[in-house]
Design a protein around this motif. Structure first.
Motif, PDB file in Angstrom:
ATOM      1  N   GLY A  46      40.998  23.127   1.314  1.00 50.24           N
ATOM      2  CA  GLY A  46      41.530  23.751   2.337  1.00 50.24           C
ATOM      3  C   GLY A  46      40.791  22.911   3.474  1.00 50.24           C
ATOM      4  N   PRO A  47      39.764  22.845   3.864  1.00 49.70           N
ATOM      5  CA  PRO A  47      38.969  21.655   4.622  1.00 49.70           C
ATOM      6  C   PRO A  47      39.188  20.532   4.435  1.00 49.70           C
ATOM      7  N   ALA A  48      38.942  19.833   3.203  1.00 48.30           N
ATOM      8  CA  ALA A  48      38.615  18.828   2.392  1.00 48.30           C
ATOM      9  C   ALA A  48      40.011  18.347   1.640  1.00 48.30           C
ATOM     10  N   ASN A  49      39.916  16.974   1.420  1.00 50.87           N
ATOM     11  CA  ASN A  49      40.889  15.849   1.013  1.00 50.87           C
ATOM     12  C   ASN A  49      39.809  15.858  -0.925  1.00 50.87           C
ATOM     13  N   THR A  50      40.640  17.213  -1.527  1.00 52.08           N
ATOM     14  CA  THR A  50      39.843  16.501  -3.107  1.00 52.08           C
ATOM     15  C   THR A  50      39.936  15.260  -3.682  1.00 52.08           C
ATOM     16  N   ILE A  51      39.395  14.022  -3.558  1.00 51.06           N
ATOM     17  CA  ILE A  51      40.128  12.496  -4.128  1.00 51.06           C
ATOM     18  C   ILE A  51      38.565  13.361  -6.616  1.00 51.06           C
ATOM     19  N   THR A  52      39.318  13.186  -7.091  1.00 54.67           N
ATOM     20  CA  THR A  52      39.256  13.392  -8.361  1.00 54.67           C
ATOM     21  C   THR A  52      38.882  11.745  -8.880  1.00 54.67           C
ATOM     22  N   ILE A  53      37.834  11.434  -9.795  1.00 60.27           N
ATOM     23  CA  ILE A  53      37.285  10.024 -10.030  1.00 60.27           C
ATOM     24  C   ILE A  53      36.876  10.378 -11.680  1.00 60.27           C
ATOM     25  N   TYR A  54      38.141   9.638 -12.135  1.00 59.09           N
ATOM     26  CA  TYR A  54      37.428   9.699 -13.624  1.00 59.09           C
ATOM     27  C   TYR A  54      37.307   8.115 -14.741  1.00 59.09           C
ATOM     28  N   LYS A  55      36.501   7.919 -14.939  1.00 61.70           N
ATOM     29  CA  LYS A  55      35.508   7.251 -15.679  1.00 61.70           C
ATOM     30  C   LYS A  55      35.576   6.894 -17.002  1.00 61.70           C
ATOM     31  N   ILE A 108      33.843  12.785 -14.997  1.00 60.79           N
ATOM     32  CA  ILE A 108      35.271  13.400 -14.442  1.00 60.79           C
ATOM     33  C   ILE A 108      34.275  13.644 -13.316  1.00 60.79           C
ATOM     34  N   ILE A 109      34.719  13.126 -12.194  1.00 63.79           N
ATOM     35  CA  ILE A 109      33.475  13.626 -10.825  1.00 63.79           C
ATOM     36  C   ILE A 109      34.811  13.852  -9.644  1.00 63.79           C
TER      37      ILE A 109
END
Length: 394
Positions: free
Chosen positions: A187-196, A200-201
């Protein structure tokens, strides 16, 4: 989801409070941990993005933490966040024209002045990356959502290309802590997924431009939308004059979406059980799999109700408010109409199928009737509808 211990409940208020505690309320320790990860990673990513792209750096990006989590409307776990990346053009904003003349609802054309067009030609600003903006506008100087989003994606891609890859994920090391990352456009966003580890965020980075209404406080970004269907004279704007435009993709690449997060936040402030009731409705939406009933539709329903009620209304018991708003939702689904809070001409449900809305309305009628019939002798009936794994009820 947590497992609720089997116990006897005296009334449905106790049940709703229990569900709110076990299924809705966010764990403080988890919230603190995820916020630390989020802010640490985003600070480093923003730094790399600025280093990779002179234009992005020249627009002085800053992060604004908005969305359901920061509004206190997130249900369950703090694993999804919406963050505005506010950018600033080095021009006089009073010369920008937001023209809604040929647009629908809460969308606008962004017509940039000649000084913006000169940025790509000036020796000083062209060295700062503004040569990239030369093709951002059409012949009538409207700012393109498509070209802007493409550039923003290139900034994210450039930043990620600086990171090593392991097992298909980019690796970011901050203060000797390793994070794995992936990115995509959504959509209008750039989705960043963070794995630690196992955590998962998901973070939606939404690029925005901020403006203030002319009648608001002193600001260099004062500007008024021309011929907008949004009523900017409403009381919500009196003390909250800042609003945003976001590049939400539509069939028309020159339409930008108007958003009013601060005004919506003010509407919910000090409304007692407003947020708890809203989150329980969202929980029911999830457990009943009303997948296309967006959170913003439910939020809008509550905002309209807050406008028509006094503050004392939201001091009612949580159970009374939830049942009342369930009936409201049922009725609005039956009529297939929830009006956009900022632009009442816009029916948020217009793109949903009529039979879908009727099916949902009928299902809510069954749920409400079943609760009404059993709430006194069997208050635990609530678990059957509000939890994924039903409590032991008939």
């Amino acid at each position: 989801m947590k497992t609720t211990k089997k116990k006897q409940f005296k009334n449905i208020e106790e049940v709703f409070l229990q569900i709110n505690h076990d299924y809705v309320k966010i764990n403080k320790r988890e919230s603190k941990r995820n916020n630390l990860v989020l802010r640490t990673v985003l600070a480093e990513i923003l730094k790399i993005m600025r280093e990779c792209d002179p234009l992005f750096d020249s627009m002085k990006p800053r992060l604004d933490y908005l969305g359901s989590y920061y509004d206190g409307l997130r249900v369950g776990h703090p694993t999804e966040f919406d963050i505005n990346v506010i950018l600033k053009l080095p021009i006089n904003y009073s010369n920008i024209k937001l023209d809604c003349t040929k647009t629908e609802y809460d969308y606008t054309n962004v017509i940039l002045p000649s000084e913006f067009r000169r940025l790509c030609k000036s020796t000083t600003t062209s060295k700062k990356g503004f040569t990239k903006t030369e093709l951002w506008c059409d012949s009538t100087h409207r700012l393109s959502v498509v070209k802007f989003r493409s550039w923003m994606q290139s900034v994210v891609d450039s930043a990620f290309s600086k990171l090593p890859i392991s097992n298909g994920r980019h690796v970011l090391k901050v203060k000797n802590i390793i994070y794995e990352l992936t990115a995509k456009m959504s959509g209008p966003a750039n989705t960043i997924t963070i794995y630690k580890n196992t955590n998962i965020i998901d973070v939606d980075l939404v690029p925005t431009f901020a403006f203030d209404l002319p009648s608001g406080k002193k600001s260099k970004t004062k500007i008024k939308c021309l011929n907008s269907a949004v009523n900017f004279h409403r009381e919500e704007f009196e003390y909250n004059s800042r609003y945003f435009i976001v590049p939400k993709p539509t069939r028309d690449e020159y339409l930008w979406r108007l958003t009013f997060p601060f005004q919506e936040r003010a509407c919910m402030k000090k409304q007692n059980n407003f947020k708890s009731a809203l989150k329980l409705i969202k929980l029911l939406r999830d457990t009943q799999r009303f997948h296309k009933l967006a959170s913003y539709y439910i939020k809008s329903l509550f905002l309209w109700e807050a406008r028509s009620q006094n503050d004392e209304f939201w001091m009612k018991s949580l159970s009374d408010l939830v049942i009342y708003m369930l009936k409201k939702l049922r009725d609005h689904l039956a009529s297939k109409e929830i009006k956009n809070y900022w632009c009442s001409e816009n029916n948020l449900l217009e793109k949903l199928k009529h039979e879908t809305c009727i099916n949902w309305s009928n299902k809510l009628s069954h749920i409400i009737n079943d609760i009404d019939q059993k709430k006194y002798h069997n208050p635990s009936i609530i678990f059957k509808y509000f939890t994924v794994k039903p409590f032991n009820v008939n």
